[in-house]
Design an enzyme around this catalytic site. Structure first.
Site, PDB file in Angstrom:
ATOM      1  N   CYS A 135     -22.131   0.812 -10.812  1.00  0.00           N
ATOM      2  CA  CYS A 135     -23.061  -0.023  -9.812  1.00  0.00           C
ATOM      3  C   CYS A 135     -24.381  -0.222 -10.317  1.00  0.00           C
ATOM      4  O   CYS A 135     -25.006  -1.101  -9.919  1.00  0.00           O
ATOM      5  CB  CYS A 135     -22.973   0.859  -8.600  1.00  0.00           C
ATOM      6  SG  CYS A 135     -23.355   2.335  -8.512  1.00  0.00           S
ATOM      7  N   CYS A 143     -19.050  -1.145  -7.965  1.00  0.00           N
ATOM      8  CA  CYS A 143     -18.851   0.119  -8.630  1.00  0.00           C
ATOM      9  C   CYS A 143     -17.910  -0.267  -9.829  1.00  0.00           C
ATOM     10  O   CYS A 143     -17.522   0.578 -10.638  1.00  0.00           O
ATOM     11  CB  CYS A 143     -18.378   1.284  -7.801  1.00  0.00           C
ATOM     12  SG  CYS A 143     -19.590   1.631  -6.837  1.00  0.00           S
ATOM     13  N   LYS A 208     -15.155  10.872  -1.771  1.00  0.00           N
ATOM     14  CA  LYS A 208     -16.244   9.978  -1.449  1.00  0.00           C
ATOM     15  C   LYS A 208     -16.343   8.978  -0.448  1.00  0.00           C
ATOM     16  O   LYS A 208     -15.476   8.245  -0.407  1.00  0.00           O
ATOM     17  CB  LYS A 208     -16.446   9.571  -2.859  1.00  0.00           C
ATOM     18  CG  LYS A 208     -17.808   8.744  -2.780  1.00  0.00           C
ATOM     19  CD  LYS A 208     -18.589   8.487  -4.114  1.00  0.00           C
ATOM     20  CE  LYS A 208     -19.744   7.317  -3.778  1.00  0.00           C
ATOM     21  NZ  LYS A 208     -20.006   6.946  -5.261  1.00  0.00           N
ATOM     22  N   ARG A 218     -29.447   4.263  -3.355  1.00  0.00           N
ATOM     23  CA  ARG A 218     -29.328   2.849  -3.920  1.00  0.00           C
ATOM     24  C   ARG A 218     -30.670   2.294  -4.154  1.00  0.00           C
ATOM     25  O   ARG A 218     -30.787   1.358  -5.194  1.00  0.00           O
ATOM     26  CB  ARG A 218     -28.535   2.003  -2.948  1.00  0.00           C
ATOM     27  CG  ARG A 218     -27.160   2.498  -2.681  1.00  0.00           C
ATOM     28  CD  ARG A 218     -26.290   1.690  -2.003  1.00  0.00           C
ATOM     29  NE  ARG A 218     -24.949   2.547  -1.889  1.00  0.00           N
ATOM     30  CZ  ARG A 218     -24.032   2.270  -1.043  1.00  0.00           C
ATOM     31  NH1 ARG A 218     -24.235   1.067  -0.002  1.00  0.00           N
ATOM     32  NH2 ARG A 218     -22.922   2.979  -1.025  1.00  0.00           N
ATOM     33  N   ARG A 230     -18.946  -1.217   0.217  1.00  0.00           N
ATOM     34  CA  ARG A 230     -18.121  -0.644  -0.649  1.00  0.00           C
ATOM     35  C   ARG A 230     -17.014   0.235  -0.044  1.00  0.00           C
ATOM     36  O   ARG A 230     -16.002   0.829  -0.573  1.00  0.00           O
ATOM     37  CB  ARG A 230     -18.689   0.677  -1.227  1.00  0.00           C
ATOM     38  CG  ARG A 230     -20.160   0.281  -2.122  1.00  0.00           C
ATOM     39  CD  ARG A 230     -20.460   1.589  -3.092  1.00  0.00           C
ATOM     40  NE  ARG A 230     -21.645   1.766  -3.817  1.00  0.00           N
ATOM     41  CZ  ARG A 230     -22.311   0.610  -4.450  1.00  0.00           C
ATOM     42  NH1 ARG A 230     -21.650  -0.655  -4.699  1.00  0.00           N
ATOM     43  NH2 ARG A 230     -23.496   0.783  -4.606  1.00  0.00           N
ATOM     44  N   GLU A 246      -6.852  12.307  -1.553  1.00  0.00           N
ATOM     45  CA  GLU A 246      -7.619  11.828  -2.634  1.00  0.00           C
ATOM     46  C   GLU A 246      -7.812  13.276  -3.562  1.00  0.00           C
ATOM     47  O   GLU A 246      -7.758  13.005  -4.895  1.00  0.00           O
ATOM     48  CB  GLU A 246      -9.016  11.586  -2.203  1.00  0.00           C
ATOM     49  CG  GLU A 246      -8.799  10.008  -1.580  1.00  0.00           C
ATOM     50  CD  GLU A 246      -8.923   8.857  -2.686  1.00  0.00           C
ATOM     51  OE1 GLU A 246      -9.053   9.489  -4.104  1.00  0.00           O
ATOM     52  OE2 GLU A 246      -8.917   7.802  -2.442  1.00  0.00           O
ATOM     53  N   LYS A 261     -18.443  14.495  -0.961  1.00  0.00           N
ATOM     54  CA  LYS A 261     -19.777  13.858  -0.547  1.00  0.00           C
ATOM     55  C   LYS A 261     -19.657  12.898   0.395  1.00  0.00           C
ATOM     56  O   LYS A 261     -18.690  12.246   0.497  1.00  0.00           O
ATOM     57  CB  LYS A 261     -20.474  13.536  -1.936  1.00  0.00           C
ATOM     58  CG  LYS A 261     -19.981  11.806  -2.244  1.00  0.00           C
ATOM     59  CD  LYS A 261     -20.870  11.566  -3.515  1.00  0.00           C
ATOM     60  CE  LYS A 261     -21.751  10.395  -3.107  1.00  0.00           C
ATOM     61  NZ  LYS A 261     -22.337   9.958  -4.289  1.00  0.00           N
ATOM     62  N   SER A 287     -28.579  11.491  -0.811  1.00  0.00           N
ATOM     63  CA  SER A 287     -29.854  11.217  -0.692  1.00  0.00           C
ATOM     64  C   SER A 287     -30.394  11.119   0.681  1.00  0.00           C
ATOM     65  O   SER A 287     -31.420  11.520   0.931  1.00  0.00           O
ATOM     66  CB  SER A 287     -30.366   9.941  -1.358  1.00  0.00           C
ATOM     67  OG  SER A 287     -29.452   8.986  -0.783  1.00  0.00           O
ATOM     68  N   TYR A 326     -30.911  17.693  -4.124  1.00  0.00           N
ATOM     69  CA  TYR A 326     -32.440  17.057  -4.350  1.00  0.00           C
ATOM     70  C   TYR A 326     -33.492  18.158  -4.166  1.00  0.00           C
ATOM     71  O   TYR A 326     -34.579  18.102  -4.588  1.00  0.00           O
ATOM     72  CB  TYR A 326     -32.661  15.677  -3.804  1.00  0.00           C
ATOM     73  CG  TYR A 326     -31.978  14.544  -4.140  1.00  0.00           C
ATOM     74  CD1 TYR A 326     -31.993  13.832  -5.326  1.00  0.00           C
ATOM     75  CD2 TYR A 326     -30.955  14.307  -3.325  1.00  0.00           C
ATOM     76  CE1 TYR A 326     -31.051  12.997  -5.592  1.00  0.00           C
ATOM     77  CE2 TYR A 326     -29.910  13.068  -3.867  1.00  0.00           C
ATOM     78  CZ  TYR A 326     -30.098  12.739  -4.762  1.00  0.00           C
ATOM     79  OH  TYR A 326     -29.277  11.536  -5.286  1.00  0.00           O
TER      80      TYR A 326
HETATM   81  C1  PBG Z   1     -22.771   5.724  -7.580  1.00  0.00           C
HETATM   82  C2  PBG Z   1     -23.198   7.000  -6.853  1.00  0.00           C
HETATM   83  C3  PBG Z   1     -23.811   6.714  -5.277  1.00  0.00           C
HETATM   84  C4  PBG Z   1     -24.072   7.923  -5.222  1.00  0.00           C
HETATM   85  C5  PBG Z   1     -23.793   8.645  -6.230  1.00  0.00           C
HETATM   86  N1  PBG Z   1     -23.343   8.211  -7.294  1.00  0.00           N
HETATM   87  C6  PBG Z   1     -24.242   5.772  -4.774  1.00  0.00           C
HETATM   88  C7  PBG Z   1     -22.949   4.832  -3.910  1.00  0.00           C
HETATM   89  O1  PBG Z   1     -21.774   5.195  -3.926  1.00  0.00           O
HETATM   90  O2  PBG Z   1     -23.357   3.890  -3.278  1.00  0.00           O
HETATM   91  C8  PBG Z   1     -24.983   8.636  -3.975  1.00  0.00           C
HETATM   92  C9  PBG Z   1     -25.811   9.801  -4.200  1.00  0.00           C
HETATM   93  C10 PBG Z   1     -26.890   9.704  -2.907  1.00  0.00           C
HETATM   94  O3  PBG Z   1     -26.819   9.139  -2.065  1.00  0.00           O
HETATM   95  O4  PBG Z   1     -27.599  10.734  -3.424  1.00  0.00           O
HETATM   96  N2  PBG Z   1     -21.744   5.196  -7.131  1.00  0.00           N
END
Ligand code: PBG
Length: 339
Positions: A135, A143, A208, A218, A230, A246, A261, A287, A326
């Site tokens: 991505c 992705c 995920k 992002r 997505r 999954e 996550k 994040s 973080y």
């Molecule tokens: C990449 C990815 C993402 C995150 C980790 N790997 C973003 C997404 O899927 O849009 C998110 C991590 C975060 O928000 O800290 N695909």
């Protein structure tokens, strides 16, 4: 009024009255002794964003307190993390140029490859995980490889395999595919084995969810999709049972670590995964989970340290062995300072 057990709690009569849970909470030392979980820097993984060049770390506006490192200056960070007791990083790269197919991702000249080499030299004991996704590298921000307006699953798995081999060759210990393509773990395993990297592990972003909590990331990874969203590959956040499917697929395909996550919105999935799988389980406090606490703390609405420790403990309590956070360096500092 019927006499329920609850109505007797706190009295001296009846069998249940001898059970006084407040005994477990009498003093700080007793509470500490009996704590079921505790956060420790040794259980944390620090996400690291990389610039496509050398140079000084730069601020990321959407993630205050998190920096984007140069492929050379990341060595100093690596040494600092080990000194702070944080054993592992998860690397995210940015390309010099975005392409339709994102091919810089599997180049032997990518920011991630350079950073891996720098870290291996500077801090050989730091465990290196790399995020495997397209991505940040594709012009459209999705992705995977586009065919029309759809993501081509198997073409994407092929490219993820190439990225894995490039990272393994540079010295990554684990690759962490996050694209949510079907059978990506099997494809990556066979690509790694075929290239002689049988000892490189896979941390599978197994469950995920298509989460709104990835927003600040992002911006940091410059990976917002230019059209659509997505939800045709990441999971519907309403589905817990599907998350277990999954996880089971990724486990069967050879995942070494199962990753879930976002973390706090998925505590039920973490708890069920803990019961069903013997694998190490990692949870990614993403994040948006970081941003919520930081923003509220900045306004004085939350005690940042207390909130971060509580959230992280809750993720461990649900059953995660490791937390990608973080806040890892803050948690390490707070644990050095004592509670
Ligand atoms: C990449 C990815 C993402 C995150 C980790 N790997 C973003 C997404 O899927 O849009 C998110 C991590 C975060 O928000 O800290 N695909």
């Amino acid at each position: 009024m019927p006499r329920t057990d609850a109505s007797r709690i706190g009295t001296r009569s009846g069998a249940s009255s001898s059970e006084r849970l407040r005994r477990l909470r009498t003093t700080p030392a007793i509470r500490e002794l009996l704590a079921e979980v505790r956060t420790a820097p040794s259980r944390l993984v620090y996400p690291v964003f990389l610039r496509p060049s050398e140079g000084r770390p730069e601020a990321i506006p959407s993630l205050p307190g998190v920096l984007r490192y140069g492929t050379d200056t990341v060595g100093t960070l690596a040494r600092d993390l080990l000194r702070e007791g944080i054993p592992a990083v998860l690397l995210f790269g940015l390309p010099k140029r975005k392409e339709l197919d994102g091919h810089e991702a599997w180049s032997s000249n990518s920011s991630v490859v350079h950073a891996i080499r720098t870290i291996r030299r500077a801090a050989p004991d730091l465990v290196i995980w790399t995020d495997l996704c397209l991505c940040s590298y594709t012009r459209h921000g999705h992705c995977g490889i586009l065919r029309g307006s759809e993501i081509d699953n198997d073409a994407t798995v092929d490219r993820l395999g190439r990225i894995a081999v490039a990272h393994a060759r540079a010295g990554a210990h684990f690759v962490a595919p996050s694209a949510m393509m079907d059978h990506q773990v099997a494809g990556i395993r066979s690509a790694l084995d075929g290239a002689g990297f049988e000892t490189t592990g896979i941390v599978a972003y197994a469950a995920k969810f298509a989460s709104s909590f990835y927003g600040p990331f992002r911006d940091a990874a410059d990976s917002t999709p230019s059209f659509g969203d997505r939800r045709a590959y990441q999971m519907d956040p309403r589905n817990g049972r599907e998350a277990l499917r999954e996880l089971a697929l990724d486990a069967a395909e050879g995942a070494d670590v199962l990753l879930i996550k976002p973390a706090l919105p998925s505590l039920d999935v973490i708890a069920r995964a803990r019961v069903q799988f013997p694998h190490p389980i990692a949870a990614y406090q993403v994040s948006g989970e970081y941003a919520m606490i930081r923003a509220a703390a900045e306004r004085g609405w939350l005690d940042e340290r207390a909130a971060v420790i509580e959230a992280t403990n809750a993720i461990h309590r649900a059953g995660a062995d490791l937390v990608i956070s973080y806040f890892a360096r803050d948690l390490a500092r707070w644990s050095r300072e004592g509670r």
